[in-house]
Design a protein around this motif. Structure first.
Motif, PDB file in Angstrom:
ATOM      1  N   MET A 151     -13.226 -20.781 -38.821  1.00 56.97           N
ATOM      2  CA  MET A 151     -13.584 -22.204 -38.717  1.00 56.97           C
ATOM      3  C   MET A 151     -14.623 -22.565 -39.773  1.00 56.97           C
ATOM      4  SD  MET A 151     -13.704 -22.426 -34.553  1.00 56.97           S
ATOM      5  CE  MET A 151     -14.491 -24.024 -34.519  1.00 56.97           C
ATOM      6  N   ARG A 152     -15.602 -21.679 -39.963  1.00 63.50           N
ATOM      7  CA  ARG A 152     -16.630 -21.947 -40.969  1.00 63.50           C
ATOM      8  C   ARG A 152     -16.023 -21.973 -42.369  1.00 63.50           C
ATOM      9  NH1 ARG A 152     -21.933 -21.011 -40.360  1.00 63.50           N
ATOM     10  NH2 ARG A 152     -21.959 -22.022 -42.406  1.00 63.50           N
ATOM     11  N   PHE A 161     -15.906 -26.152 -41.261  1.00 61.84           N
ATOM     12  CA  PHE A 161     -16.780 -26.467 -40.138  1.00 61.84           C
ATOM     13  C   PHE A 161     -18.216 -26.059 -40.479  1.00 61.84           C
ATOM     14  CE2 PHE A 161     -12.781 -26.738 -37.999  1.00 61.84           C
ATOM     15  CZ  PHE A 161     -12.987 -27.582 -36.921  1.00 61.84           C
ATOM     16  N   SER A 162     -19.154 -26.937 -40.212  1.00 64.44           N
ATOM     17  CA  SER A 162     -20.562 -26.629 -40.472  1.00 64.44           C
ATOM     18  C   SER A 162     -21.152 -25.833 -39.310  1.00 64.44           C
ATOM     19  CB  SER A 162     -21.362 -27.917 -40.674  1.00 64.44           C
ATOM     20  OG  SER A 162     -21.382 -28.681 -39.464  1.00 64.44           O
ATOM     21  N   ALA A 163     -22.359 -25.315 -39.522  1.00 67.04           N
ATOM     22  CA  ALA A 163     -23.039 -24.559 -38.454  1.00 67.04           C
ATOM     23  C   ALA A 163     -23.300 -25.455 -37.241  1.00 67.04           C
ATOM     24  CB  ALA A 163     -24.349 -23.992 -38.987  1.00 67.04           C
ATOM     25  N   SER A 164     -23.642 -26.717 -37.484  1.00 73.62           N
ATOM     26  CA  SER A 164     -23.883 -27.634 -36.365  1.00 73.62           C
ATOM     27  C   SER A 164     -22.597 -27.933 -35.607  1.00 73.62           C
ATOM     28  CB  SER A 164     -24.506 -28.930 -36.877  1.00 73.62           C
ATOM     29  OG  SER A 164     -23.626 -29.603 -37.767  1.00 73.62           O
ATOM     30  N   ASP A 165     -21.443 -27.951 -36.307  1.00 71.66           N
ATOM     31  CA  ASP A 165     -20.157 -28.169 -35.637  1.00 71.66           C
ATOM     32  C   ASP A 165     -19.849 -27.021 -34.678  1.00 71.66           C
ATOM     33  OD1 ASP A 165     -19.718 -30.560 -36.949  1.00 71.66           O
ATOM     34  OD2 ASP A 165     -18.618 -29.621 -38.609  1.00 71.66           O
ATOM     35  N   ILE A 166     -20.093 -25.795 -35.139  1.00 73.92           N
ATOM     36  CA  ILE A 166     -19.859 -24.624 -34.286  1.00 73.92           C
ATOM     37  C   ILE A 166     -20.767 -24.682 -33.050  1.00 73.92           C
ATOM     38  CG2 ILE A 166     -19.932 -22.117 -34.173  1.00 73.92           C
ATOM     39  CD1 ILE A 166     -17.717 -23.241 -35.973  1.00 73.92           C
ATOM     40  N   SER A 167     -22.007 -25.063 -33.283  1.00 75.73           N
ATOM     41  CA  SER A 167     -22.948 -25.171 -32.173  1.00 75.73           C
ATOM     42  C   SER A 167     -22.486 -26.240 -31.175  1.00 75.73           C
ATOM     43  CB  SER A 167     -24.339 -25.501 -32.716  1.00 75.73           C
ATOM     44  OG  SER A 167     -25.264 -25.637 -31.669  1.00 75.73           O
ATOM     45  N   LYS A 168     -21.964 -27.333 -31.688  1.00 71.45           N
ATOM     46  CA  LYS A 168     -21.499 -28.415 -30.818  1.00 71.45           C
ATOM     47  C   LYS A 168     -20.310 -27.995 -29.958  1.00 71.45           C
ATOM     48  CE  LYS A 168     -23.061 -32.198 -33.786  1.00 71.45           C
ATOM     49  NZ  LYS A 168     -22.644 -33.294 -34.688  1.00 71.45           N
ATOM     50  N   GLU A 219     -22.128 -15.769 -40.289  1.00 69.90           N
ATOM     51  CA  GLU A 219     -21.754 -15.961 -41.684  1.00 69.90           C
ATOM     52  C   GLU A 219     -20.303 -15.549 -41.870  1.00 69.90           C
ATOM     53  OE1 GLU A 219     -23.329 -17.363 -44.049  1.00 69.90           O
ATOM     54  OE2 GLU A 219     -25.244 -17.662 -42.970  1.00 69.90           O
ATOM     55  N   PRO A 220     -19.427 -16.465 -42.279  1.00 69.15           N
ATOM     56  CA  PRO A 220     -17.989 -16.131 -42.393  1.00 69.15           C
ATOM     57  C   PRO A 220     -17.702 -15.018 -43.393  1.00 69.15           C
ATOM     58  CG  PRO A 220     -18.499 -18.271 -43.410  1.00 69.15           C
ATOM     59  CD  PRO A 220     -19.716 -17.854 -42.645  1.00 69.15           C
ATOM     60  N   ALA A 221     -18.388 -14.997 -44.526  1.00 73.29           N
ATOM     61  CA  ALA A 221     -18.109 -13.971 -45.543  1.00 73.29           C
ATOM     62  C   ALA A 221     -18.389 -12.576 -45.007  1.00 73.29           C
ATOM     63  CB  ALA A 221     -18.948 -14.244 -46.804  1.00 73.29           C
ATOM     64  N   LYS A 222     -19.486 -12.459 -44.290  1.00 76.49           N
ATOM     65  CA  LYS A 222     -19.861 -11.159 -43.738  1.00 76.49           C
ATOM     66  C   LYS A 222     -18.858 -10.679 -42.705  1.00 76.49           C
ATOM     67  CE  LYS A 222     -23.638  -8.796 -41.336  1.00 76.49           C
ATOM     68  NZ  LYS A 222     -24.980  -8.940 -40.737  1.00 76.49           N
ATOM     69  N   VAL A 223     -18.367 -11.572 -41.857  1.00 77.61           N
ATOM     70  CA  VAL A 223     -17.384 -11.204 -40.821  1.00 77.61           C
ATOM     71  C   VAL A 223     -16.066 -10.798 -41.458  1.00 77.61           C
ATOM     72  CG1 VAL A 223     -16.064 -12.094 -38.870  1.00 77.61           C
ATOM     73  CG2 VAL A 223     -18.470 -12.695 -39.102  1.00 77.61           C
ATOM     74  N   ILE A 224     -15.645 -11.572 -42.471  1.00 79.14           N
ATOM     75  CA  ILE A 224     -14.361 -11.256 -43.114  1.00 79.14           C
ATOM     76  C   ILE A 224     -14.415  -9.906 -43.831  1.00 79.14           C
ATOM     77  CG2 ILE A 224     -12.786 -11.989 -44.957  1.00 79.14           C
ATOM     78  CD1 ILE A 224     -13.492 -14.893 -44.187  1.00 79.14           C
ATOM     79  N   ARG A 225     -15.550  -9.600 -44.464  1.00 82.57           N
ATOM     80  CA  ARG A 225     -15.707  -8.294 -45.139  1.00 82.57           C
ATOM     81  C   ARG A 225     -15.648  -7.160 -44.114  1.00 82.57           C
ATOM     82  NH1 ARG A 225     -19.792 -10.877 -48.166  1.00 82.57           N
ATOM     83  NH2 ARG A 225     -21.374  -9.897 -46.857  1.00 82.57           N
ATOM     84  N   GLU A 226     -16.317  -7.346 -42.973  1.00 80.51           N
ATOM     85  CA  GLU A 226     -16.379  -6.274 -41.957  1.00 80.51           C
ATOM     86  C   GLU A 226     -15.035  -6.050 -41.288  1.00 80.51           C
ATOM     87  OE1 GLU A 226     -19.486  -7.446 -39.366  1.00 80.51           O
ATOM     88  OE2 GLU A 226     -21.107  -6.848 -40.708  1.00 80.51           O
TER      89      GLU A 226
END
Length: 414
Positions: A314-315, A319-326, A405-412
């Protein structure tokens, strides 16, 4: 709109844990409303009973005006503080000039009505049984204005008592103990004399101490019986605003040089008991809301862990960080709004059903069922507590989700 739809889908994806958390909110709010309605209901009923029996104020003994001024001064002789002390005051029982007192009392604002009372101890005899009683002489019409005596009568009538100068009203427990009947003749005796009276009625206040030893006579008959042509023992007063009784009592006492006691001072012990019960029940039931909040926290925390990859995607698509929080905050708002609505309905229904349960209580008041107090503030407090717990339980996982952080999750996960 998209954020709301995503939040709804997340909620529906975990139906069982969400329903469990929802039920916690519903039961927490419902039981909070129910317990507060009961405890405050009994408290208000107790207050109505004591106001209807002993009035809002009682004006009694006169004290000598031996006021001492206690003053503090500094090294230069300047006054720092002062207050009046009546510790050495000498009290004289009763009111010597009731007519003058009534005239003076009527000048005070907030005063609704007054009743002059002559009280003394007497021995009641039926011929076969005897009992020591507290005998009160009253003017019937005046006393009806400061008490609930007319509604407390369970046998006989006020009109019979008014029309018969030798009539007497007797407490219900005393009446049963002496095995009397309305219309029976009784004998009242004291060191000053003896009088024959007829039972005109029976009253029940629910206050056991009153119902088992109080007898009312008309004031003229009581004066003759106690050989007191003048004066009275105390005066009972009612107020337009009973809650202001302490301030009114202090004002009256300082101006009249007579002891004035408010109903709050007289019944302080019982009022403190009811207050403690109300707070303890609120704290106990609030634990249900706290547990439901912890349940929501666990559900959302696990959801954040499970949906880490989805959040990263989503990020990455905008989607922004505030969108995810919402998204997570909307989930909490959905559960909370449904929980509050159902909780209010459950609390109202439970409160209504409780009023139908028979419960005979005699001692500090008289009731044959549960007494409840319908107060909108009970619902407001329940909703406020649930909002507080759920907001905290939702905000922490929402904040954690927004920091992914999307980049970190995708790498892992690559």
């Amino acid at each position: 709109m998209l954020i709301f739809q995503l939040a709804l889908r997340f909620v529906m994806a975990r139906k069982r844990p969400m329903v469990m958390s929802l039920m916690g909110i519903v039961f927490g709010i419902g039981f909070f409303v129910l317990t507060q309605a009961q405890t405050s209901g009994f408290e208000k009923f107790f207050i109505r009973t004591i106001l209807g029996t002993n009035g809002a104020l009682r004006i009694s003994d006169r004290f000598q005006d031996t006021v001492e001024l206690v003053q503090g001064v500094d090294q230069k002789g300047r006054s720092l503080f002062y207050f009046e002390s009546r510790e050495g005051a000498v009290f004289r029982e009763g009111i010597d000039h009731p007519n003058e007192m009534i005239h003076a009392l009527k000048k005070f604002p907030n005063l609704k009505a007054l009743s002059e009372v002559l009280e003394g101890q007497a021995r009641l005899s039926t011929g076969t049984r005897e009992a020591t009683v507290s005998l009160l002489g009253i003017r019937v019409l005046d006393h009806l204005k400061v008490s609930d005596l007319g509604n407390q009568l369970i046998r006989g009538s006020i009109e019979e008592f008014r029309s018969d100068q030798s009539g007497a009203l007797i407490g219900s427990r005393l009446f049963d103990r002496l095995q009397l009947k309305v219309g029976d003749r009784i004998t009242l005796s004291c060191p000053e004399g003896l009088i024959k009276a007829r039972v005109s009625g029976v009253f029940e206040t629910g206050v056991s101490q009153i119902d088992k030893n109080r007898v009312y006579l008309q004031l003229a008959a009581a004066r003759s019986f106690f050989a007191r042509r003048f004066g009275s023992t105390w005066m009972q007063a009612s107020l337009d605003d009973p809650t202001s009784a302490p301030e009114v009592a202090s004002h009256m006492q300082s101006h009249l040089n007579h002891r004035v006691v408010s109903w709050q001072e007289r019944e302080k012990v019982w009022l403190d008991v009811f207050k403690a019960l109300r707070f303890s029940s609120a704290i106990s039931v609030s634990s249900i809301l706290l547990l439901s909040g912890l349940g929501i926290f666990n559900v959302f925390a696990l959801m954040v862990m499970e949906k880490t990859r989805d959040i990263a995607i989503m990020r990455s698509i905008g989607f922004s960080a505030s969108d995810i929080s919402k998204v997570f905050l909307w989930q909490g708002a959905m559960v909370l709004s449904v929980g509050i609505t159902l909780g209010f309905l459950f609390g109202a229904c439970a409160t209504y059903l409780v009023t139908k349960i028979p419960l005979r209580i005699r001692g500090i008041f008289s009731t044959d069922g549960f007494v409840v107090n319908w107060d909108i503030w009970h619902y407001c407090w329940a909703a406020s507590l649930s909002i507080l717990f759920v907001a905290i339980a939702t905000w922490i996982p929402a904040r954690r989700a927004s920091r992914i952080e999307p980049a970190k999750v995708i790498r892992e996960t690559a």
